[in-house]
Design a protein around this motif. Structure first.
Motif, PDB file in Angstrom:
ATOM      1  N   TRP A  64       0.981  -1.113  -0.105  1.00 21.36           N
ATOM      2  CA  TRP A  64      -0.292   0.063  -0.198  1.00 21.36           C
ATOM      3  C   TRP A  64       0.849   0.997   0.020  1.00 21.36           C
ATOM      4  O   TRP A  64       1.657   1.365   0.761  1.00 21.36           O
ATOM      5  CB  TRP A  64      -0.835  -0.178   1.211  1.00 21.36           C
ATOM      6  N   VAL A  65       0.831   2.130  -0.934  1.00 25.74           N
ATOM      7  CA  VAL A  65       1.384   3.271  -1.101  1.00 25.74           C
ATOM      8  C   VAL A  65       0.566   4.551  -0.949  1.00 25.74           C
ATOM      9  O   VAL A  65      -0.192   4.916  -2.126  1.00 25.74           O
ATOM     10  CB  VAL A  65       2.513   3.475  -2.220  1.00 25.74           C
ATOM     11  N   MET A  66       0.266   4.946   0.181  1.00 25.91           N
ATOM     12  CA  MET A  66      -0.580   5.935   0.405  1.00 25.91           C
ATOM     13  C   MET A  66      -0.123   7.263   1.149  1.00 25.91           C
ATOM     14  O   MET A  66       0.085   7.245   2.495  1.00 25.91           O
ATOM     15  CB  MET A  66      -1.790   5.385   1.246  1.00 25.91           C
ATOM     16  N   PRO A  67       0.220   8.351   0.597  1.00 26.69           N
ATOM     17  CA  PRO A  67       0.814   9.471   1.249  1.00 26.69           C
ATOM     18  C   PRO A  67      -0.304   9.870   2.304  1.00 26.69           C
ATOM     19  O   PRO A  67      -1.769   9.682   2.282  1.00 26.69           O
ATOM     20  CB  PRO A  67       0.602  10.666   0.239  1.00 26.69           C
ATOM     21  N   GLU A  68       0.438  10.518   3.546  1.00 24.07           N
ATOM     22  CA  GLU A  68      -0.584  10.377   4.613  1.00 24.07           C
ATOM     23  C   GLU A  68      -1.870  11.429   4.575  1.00 24.07           C
ATOM     24  O   GLU A  68      -2.982  11.264   5.419  1.00 24.07           O
ATOM     25  CB  GLU A  68       0.448  11.126   5.625  1.00 24.07           C
ATOM     26  N   SER A  69      -1.635  12.428   3.753  1.00 23.11           N
ATOM     27  CA  SER A  69      -2.797  13.386   3.532  1.00 23.11           C
ATOM     28  C   SER A  69      -3.789  12.719   2.650  1.00 23.11           C
ATOM     29  O   SER A  69      -4.931  13.396   2.677  1.00 23.11           O
ATOM     30  CB  SER A  69      -2.420  14.635   3.112  1.00 23.11           C
ATOM     31  N   PHE A  70      -3.618  11.647   1.910  1.00 18.02           N
ATOM     32  CA  PHE A  70      -4.628  11.222   1.078  1.00 18.02           C
ATOM     33  C   PHE A  70      -5.906  10.963   1.239  1.00 18.02           C
ATOM     34  O   PHE A  70      -7.244  11.221   0.686  1.00 18.02           O
ATOM     35  CB  PHE A  70      -4.063  10.422  -0.147  1.00 18.02           C
ATOM     36  N   PRO A  71      -6.039  10.176   2.426  1.00 20.77           N
ATOM     37  CA  PRO A  71      -7.348   9.520   2.897  1.00 20.77           C
ATOM     38  C   PRO A  71      -8.325  10.765   3.191  1.00 20.77           C
ATOM     39  O   PRO A  71      -9.456  10.863   2.951  1.00 20.77           O
ATOM     40  CB  PRO A  71      -7.054   8.859   4.032  1.00 20.77           C
ATOM     41  N   SER A  72      -7.765  11.928   3.879  1.00 23.03           N
ATOM     42  CA  SER A  72      -8.491  12.990   4.208  1.00 23.03           C
ATOM     43  C   SER A  72      -8.771  13.705   3.013  1.00 23.03           C
ATOM     44  O   SER A  72      -9.919  14.539   3.229  1.00 23.03           O
ATOM     45  CB  SER A  72      -7.988  13.681   5.238  1.00 23.03           C
ATOM     46  N   LEU A  73      -7.946  13.790   2.144  1.00 19.87           N
ATOM     47  CA  LEU A  73      -8.333  14.848   0.807  1.00 19.87           C
ATOM     48  C   LEU A  73      -9.142  13.882  -0.577  1.00 19.87           C
ATOM     49  O   LEU A  73     -10.049  14.510  -0.890  1.00 19.87           O
ATOM     50  CB  LEU A  73      -6.980  15.018   0.174  1.00 19.87           C
TER      51      LEU A  73
END
Length: 155
Positions: A64-73
Motif C-alpha cells: 500500500w503506497v498512500m501519502p498521509e494526507s490522501f485519505p482525508s483529501l
C-alpha cells in the motif's frame, strides 16, 4: 504473460494521464459551477480507490503506497474547498498514478481468483475477489475520466 484485465487497467490509466498531460497545477484546482470538485480531486480519488481496492481488501498493507494526507483529501465523500489550495501538487498525484498499475500487477497478477474481504460499493455492487475489485476499478476510473473531461471543457 499479462492478463487482459491489467491491459485494460493500463489502457484506461493511459487515457486518464493523456487527458491531464500539460495541465497546470493551478488550473487543476478550478471547480466549475455547478460541480463540487476539480480535476486534481478526481485524480487523487482515482489513485485512492485503486490503492484501497488492490491492497486493503486483499490485506497487502506492505504494498500500500498512500501519502498521509490522501485519505482525508480523496476518500469517498470528501470534496475540496473552492478556492483553497490543496496541500498536494498535481505532479505528485500524476507520478503516483503513472506507477500504480505496475505495482498492482506485480503484487496481484497470480492472485486474481483469490477471495478477499467482501465489500459492497455505494452503487450496490458486491465484490469478493481480487479480480472483482480490480474490474470495479475500470468502471470507477472510467467514470472519473469522463468527469475530468467535462471539467476540462468547462475550465
Amino acid at each position: 504473460m499479462s492478463s487482459y484485465l491489467f491491459d485494460q487497467l493500463r489502457f484506461v490509466r493511459s487515457n486518464t494521464l493523456k487527458l491531464v498531460d500539460g495541465l497546470e497545477d493551478e488550473r487543476s484546482e478550478i471547480i466549475p459551477a455547478p460541480l463540487n470538485n476539480h480535476i486534481k480531486w478526481n485524480l487523487g480519488h482515482i489513485y485512492f480507490i485503486h490503492e484501497r481496492n488492490a491492497f486493503r481488501f486483499v490485506k497487502e498493507k506492505e504494498d500500500w503506497v498512500m501519502p498521509e494526507s490522501f485519505p482525508s483529501l480523496f476518500s469517498p465523500g470528501t470534496k475540496p474547498e473552492n478556492g483553497q489550495k490543496m496541500p498536494v501538487e498535481l505532479s505528485e498525484i500524476v507520478r503516483l498514478l503513472e506507477n500504480q498499475i505496475d505495482r498492482i500487477e506485480s503484487t496481484l497478477k497470480d492472485r486474481l481468483k483469490e477471495k478477499t474481504e467482501p465489500y459492497t460499493t455505494s452503487m450496490g455492487l458486491h465484490l469478493s475477489s481480487v479480480e472483482e475489485f480490480l474490474s470495479c476499478c475500470l468502471y470507477h476510473e472510467g467514470m472519473h475520466l469522463e468527469r475530468i473531461n467535462v471539467i476540462k471543457k468547462l475550465i
